[in-house]
Design a protein around this motif. Structure first.
Motif, PDB file in Angstrom:
ATOM      1  N   HIS A  25     -28.535  18.754  -4.854  1.00  0.00           N
ATOM      2  CA  HIS A  25     -28.513  18.208  -3.723  1.00  0.00           C
ATOM      3  C   HIS A  25     -27.712  16.391  -3.963  1.00  0.00           C
ATOM      4  CE1 HIS A  25     -30.763  20.968  -1.637  1.00  0.00           C
ATOM      5  NE2 HIS A  25     -31.647  21.395  -2.715  1.00  0.00           N
ATOM      6  N   ALA A  26     -27.587  16.598  -5.186  1.00  0.00           N
ATOM      7  CA  ALA A  26     -26.736  14.874  -5.109  1.00  0.00           C
ATOM      8  C   ALA A  26     -25.523  15.021  -4.897  1.00  0.00           C
ATOM      9  CB  ALA A  26     -26.814  15.317  -7.005  1.00  0.00           C
ATOM     10  N   PRO A  27     -25.362  13.280  -4.431  1.00  0.00           N
ATOM     11  CA  PRO A  27     -24.270  13.141  -3.951  1.00  0.00           C
ATOM     12  C   PRO A  27     -22.956  13.452  -4.862  1.00  0.00           C
ATOM     13  CG  PRO A  27     -25.395  11.282  -3.816  1.00  0.00           C
ATOM     14  CD  PRO A  27     -26.275  12.394  -4.918  1.00  0.00           C
ATOM     15  N   ALA A  28     -22.021  14.188  -3.951  1.00  0.00           N
ATOM     16  CA  ALA A  28     -20.005  13.907  -4.816  1.00  0.00           C
ATOM     17  C   ALA A  28     -20.147  13.051  -5.435  1.00  0.00           C
ATOM     18  CB  ALA A  28     -19.564  14.361  -3.822  1.00  0.00           C
ATOM     19  N   THR A  29     -19.518  13.164  -6.904  1.00  0.00           N
ATOM     20  CA  THR A  29     -18.903  12.200  -7.080  1.00  0.00           C
ATOM     21  C   THR A  29     -17.769  11.101  -6.586  1.00  0.00           C
ATOM     22  OG1 THR A  29     -19.565  12.835  -9.450  1.00  0.00           O
ATOM     23  CG2 THR A  29     -17.622  11.037  -9.195  1.00  0.00           C
ATOM     24  N   PRO A  30     -18.039   9.437  -5.774  1.00  0.00           N
ATOM     25  CA  PRO A  30     -16.667   9.431  -4.988  1.00  0.00           C
ATOM     26  C   PRO A  30     -15.722   9.590  -5.855  1.00  0.00           C
ATOM     27  CG  PRO A  30     -18.432   7.762  -5.982  1.00  0.00           C
ATOM     28  CD  PRO A  30     -19.713   8.793  -6.746  1.00  0.00           C
ATOM     29  N   ARG A  31     -14.157   9.304  -5.269  1.00  0.00           N
ATOM     30  CA  ARG A  31     -12.956   9.769  -5.776  1.00  0.00           C
ATOM     31  C   ARG A  31     -12.194   8.178  -5.437  1.00  0.00           C
ATOM     32  NH1 ARG A  31     -14.592  14.719  -3.864  1.00  0.00           N
ATOM     33  NH2 ARG A  31     -13.838  16.404  -4.933  1.00  0.00           N
ATOM     34  N   ARG A  32     -11.486   7.556  -6.763  1.00  0.00           N
ATOM     35  CA  ARG A  32     -11.289   6.452  -6.385  1.00  0.00           C
ATOM     36  C   ARG A  32      -9.990   6.310  -6.860  1.00  0.00           C
ATOM     37  NH1 ARG A  32     -13.905   1.873  -7.694  1.00  0.00           N
ATOM     38  NH2 ARG A  32     -15.133   3.234  -8.978  1.00  0.00           N
ATOM     39  N   LEU A  33      -8.836   5.814  -5.687  1.00  0.00           N
ATOM     40  CA  LEU A  33      -7.500   5.455  -5.727  1.00  0.00           C
ATOM     41  C   LEU A  33      -6.730   5.123  -6.757  1.00  0.00           C
ATOM     42  CD1 LEU A  33      -7.007   4.691  -2.070  1.00  0.00           C
ATOM     43  CD2 LEU A  33      -6.363   7.167  -3.192  1.00  0.00           C
ATOM     44  N   ALA A  34      -6.177   5.894  -7.808  1.00  0.00           N
ATOM     45  CA  ALA A  34      -5.436   5.139  -8.935  1.00  0.00           C
ATOM     46  C   ALA A  34      -4.373   4.896  -8.900  1.00  0.00           C
ATOM     47  CB  ALA A  34      -5.625   7.036  -9.943  1.00  0.00           C
ATOM     48  N   VAL A  35      -4.369   3.691  -9.769  1.00  0.00           N
ATOM     49  CA  VAL A  35      -3.158   2.905  -9.179  1.00  0.00           C
ATOM     50  C   VAL A  35      -2.358   3.518 -10.164  1.00  0.00           C
ATOM     51  CG1 VAL A  35      -2.351   0.879 -10.796  1.00  0.00           C
ATOM     52  CG2 VAL A  35      -4.362   0.854  -9.915  1.00  0.00           C
ATOM     53  N   PRO A  36      -0.592   3.994  -9.850  1.00  0.00           N
ATOM     54  CA  PRO A  36      -0.012   4.801 -10.709  1.00  0.00           C
ATOM     55  C   PRO A  36       0.434   4.515 -12.454  1.00  0.00           C
ATOM     56  CG  PRO A  36       0.302   3.980  -8.694  1.00  0.00           C
ATOM     57  CD  PRO A  36      -0.491   3.799  -8.597  1.00  0.00           C
ATOM     58  N   LEU A  43      -5.713  -8.404  -9.957  1.00  0.00           N
ATOM     59  CA  LEU A  43      -6.462  -8.853  -9.122  1.00  0.00           C
ATOM     60  C   LEU A  43      -6.787  -7.261  -8.282  1.00  0.00           C
ATOM     61  CD1 LEU A  43      -3.533 -10.568  -6.752  1.00  0.00           C
ATOM     62  CD2 LEU A  43      -4.974 -11.546  -8.520  1.00  0.00           C
ATOM     63  N   GLY A  44      -7.304  -6.971  -9.321  1.00  0.00           N
ATOM     64  CA  GLY A  44      -8.249  -6.000  -9.088  1.00  0.00           C
ATOM     65  C   GLY A  44      -8.064  -4.779  -7.717  1.00  0.00           C
ATOM     66  N   CYS A  45      -8.714  -4.252  -7.221  1.00  0.00           N
ATOM     67  CA  CYS A  45      -7.847  -3.251  -6.403  1.00  0.00           C
ATOM     68  C   CYS A  45      -8.851  -2.036  -5.444  1.00  0.00           C
ATOM     69  CB  CYS A  45      -7.360  -1.570  -7.272  1.00  0.00           C
ATOM     70  SG  CYS A  45      -6.095  -1.676  -6.056  1.00  0.00           S
ATOM     71  N   ASP A  46      -8.183  -2.851  -3.886  1.00  0.00           N
ATOM     72  CA  ASP A  46      -9.215  -2.523  -2.525  1.00  0.00           C
ATOM     73  C   ASP A  46      -8.252  -1.914  -2.074  1.00  0.00           C
ATOM     74  OD1 ASP A  46     -11.955  -3.069  -3.680  1.00  0.00           O
ATOM     75  OD2 ASP A  46     -11.348  -5.069  -2.443  1.00  0.00           O
ATOM     76  N   THR A  73      -5.639  13.613   6.982  1.00  0.00           N
ATOM     77  CA  THR A  73      -5.938  12.688   8.823  1.00  0.00           C
ATOM     78  C   THR A  73      -6.648  11.384   7.965  1.00  0.00           C
ATOM     79  OG1 THR A  73      -7.867  12.795   7.334  1.00  0.00           O
ATOM     80  CG2 THR A  73      -8.001  14.547   9.281  1.00  0.00           C
ATOM     81  N   HIS A  74      -6.467  10.653   7.018  1.00  0.00           N
ATOM     82  CA  HIS A  74      -5.553   8.850   6.505  1.00  0.00           C
ATOM     83  C   HIS A  74      -4.583   8.776   6.085  1.00  0.00           C
ATOM     84  CE1 HIS A  74     -10.387   9.694   8.344  1.00  0.00           C
ATOM     85  NE2 HIS A  74      -9.834   8.554   8.391  1.00  0.00           N
ATOM     86  N   TRP A  75      -4.422   7.567   5.916  1.00  0.00           N
ATOM     87  CA  TRP A  75      -3.871   7.077   4.919  1.00  0.00           C
ATOM     88  C   TRP A  75      -4.649   5.311   4.509  1.00  0.00           C
ATOM     89  CZ3 TRP A  75       2.057   6.024   6.383  1.00  0.00           C
ATOM     90  CH2 TRP A  75       2.653   6.564   6.673  1.00  0.00           C
ATOM     91  N   TRP A  76      -4.150   5.479   3.014  1.00  0.00           N
ATOM     92  CA  TRP A  76      -4.983   4.428   2.620  1.00  0.00           C
ATOM     93  C   TRP A  76      -3.583   3.254   2.009  1.00  0.00           C
ATOM     94  CZ3 TRP A  76      -6.412   9.181   2.532  1.00  0.00           C
ATOM     95  CH2 TRP A  76      -8.365   9.430   2.922  1.00  0.00           C
ATOM     96  N   TRP A  77      -3.913   2.059   1.862  1.00  0.00           N
ATOM     97  CA  TRP A  77      -3.437   1.269   1.609  1.00  0.00           C
ATOM     98  C   TRP A  77      -3.952   0.606   0.233  1.00  0.00           C
ATOM     99  CZ3 TRP A  77       1.730   0.687   4.330  1.00  0.00           C
ATOM    100  CH2 TRP A  77       1.602   1.408   5.608  1.00  0.00           C
ATOM    101  N   LEU A  78      -3.116   0.026  -0.948  1.00  0.00           N
ATOM    102  CA  LEU A  78      -3.864  -0.492  -1.482  1.00  0.00           C
ATOM    103  C   LEU A  78      -3.657  -1.727  -1.086  1.00  0.00           C
ATOM    104  CD1 LEU A  78      -3.128   1.807  -5.564  1.00  0.00           C
ATOM    105  CD2 LEU A  78      -5.398   1.662  -4.013  1.00  0.00           C
ATOM    106  N   VAL A  79      -4.780  -2.758  -1.718  1.00  0.00           N
ATOM    107  CA  VAL A  79      -3.976  -3.926  -1.564  1.00  0.00           C
ATOM    108  C   VAL A  79      -5.128  -5.066  -2.720  1.00  0.00           C
ATOM    109  CG1 VAL A  79      -4.780  -3.467   0.690  1.00  0.00           C
ATOM    110  CG2 VAL A  79      -7.251  -4.131  -0.513  1.00  0.00           C
ATOM    111  N   ALA A  99     -11.477   0.529  -3.869  1.00  0.00           N
ATOM    112  CA  ALA A  99     -10.141   1.865  -4.095  1.00  0.00           C
ATOM    113  C   ALA A  99     -10.913   3.466  -4.169  1.00  0.00           C
ATOM    114  CB  ALA A  99      -9.128   1.219  -4.656  1.00  0.00           C
ATOM    115  N   VAL A 100     -12.439   3.588  -3.417  1.00  0.00           N
ATOM    116  CA  VAL A 100     -12.882   4.261  -3.248  1.00  0.00           C
ATOM    117  C   VAL A 100     -13.239   4.884  -2.429  1.00  0.00           C
ATOM    118  CG1 VAL A 100     -15.569   5.287  -3.786  1.00  0.00           C
ATOM    119  CG2 VAL A 100     -14.992   3.422  -4.546  1.00  0.00           C
ATOM    120  N   VAL A 101     -13.199   6.010  -2.323  1.00  0.00           N
ATOM    121  CA  VAL A 101     -12.318   7.291  -1.094  1.00  0.00           C
ATOM    122  C   VAL A 101     -13.992   8.382  -0.854  1.00  0.00           C
ATOM    123  CG1 VAL A 101      -9.879   6.448  -0.381  1.00  0.00           C
ATOM    124  CG2 VAL A 101     -11.048   8.125  -2.305  1.00  0.00           C
TER     125      VAL A 101
END
Length: 146
Positions: A25-36, A43-46, A73-79, A99-101
């Motif tokens: 029942h552990a929560p799923a590992t959060p996924r992170r958008l990778a910098v290519p 400046l870090g990444c959100d 369903t979604h678009w994510w923009w790195l800022v 940048a965690v999804v």
């Protein structure tokens, strides 16, 4: 306390069973958008998440587009990190620190790769474009409340 079964096989202790049960029942590992590869994020990444239907409306309003990821369903923009400082991103936008999804079933696909080595979409033009397409007044244009 482990107990041996009559067949000689090792039985599991109650502690082991509880630990295994919690793992189910552990929560799923959060996924992170990778910098290519080949890009840097000094400046870090959100990330800013918007509904996919708004993506094509926002894209042409931006002077520079950084890395954009998308699924059905979604678009994510790195800022840059902390681009939510003193900004109230308009609904239905969601801001993702680091940048965690976490609720995405898989890491979204990269649909836009900018030229250069910096992955960011400038946050203020992105904020203004999102305000425009959602019909939201920018936070600094609203009357101050005492």
């Amino acid at each position: 306390m482990a107990v041996r079964a009559a067949s000689g096989a090792r039985a599991l202790s109650l502690d082991t069973l509880v630990r295994l049960g919690r793992g189910l029942h552990a929560p799923a590992t959060p996924r992170r958008l990778a910098v290519p590869e080949g890009m840097t994020a000094p400046l870090g990444c959100d990330a800013v998440r918007i509904p996919a239907r708004l993506g094509p409306l926002v894209l042409p309003r931006l002077p520079r587009v950084g890395c954009v990821y998308a699924d059905d369903t979604h678009w994510w923009w790195l800022v840059p990190s902390d681009s939510d400082y003193a900004l109230e991103w308009p609904e239905p936008t969601q801001y993702a620190a680091g940048a965690v999804v976490p609720d995405a079933p898989a890491v979204p696909d990269l649909i836009h790769l900018p030229s250069g080595t910096v992955p960011y979409t400038p946050p203020i033009p992105l904020y203004l474009a999102l305000c425009r397409v959602t019909g939201t007044t920018p936070s600094w244009s609203r009357p101050a409340v005492a």
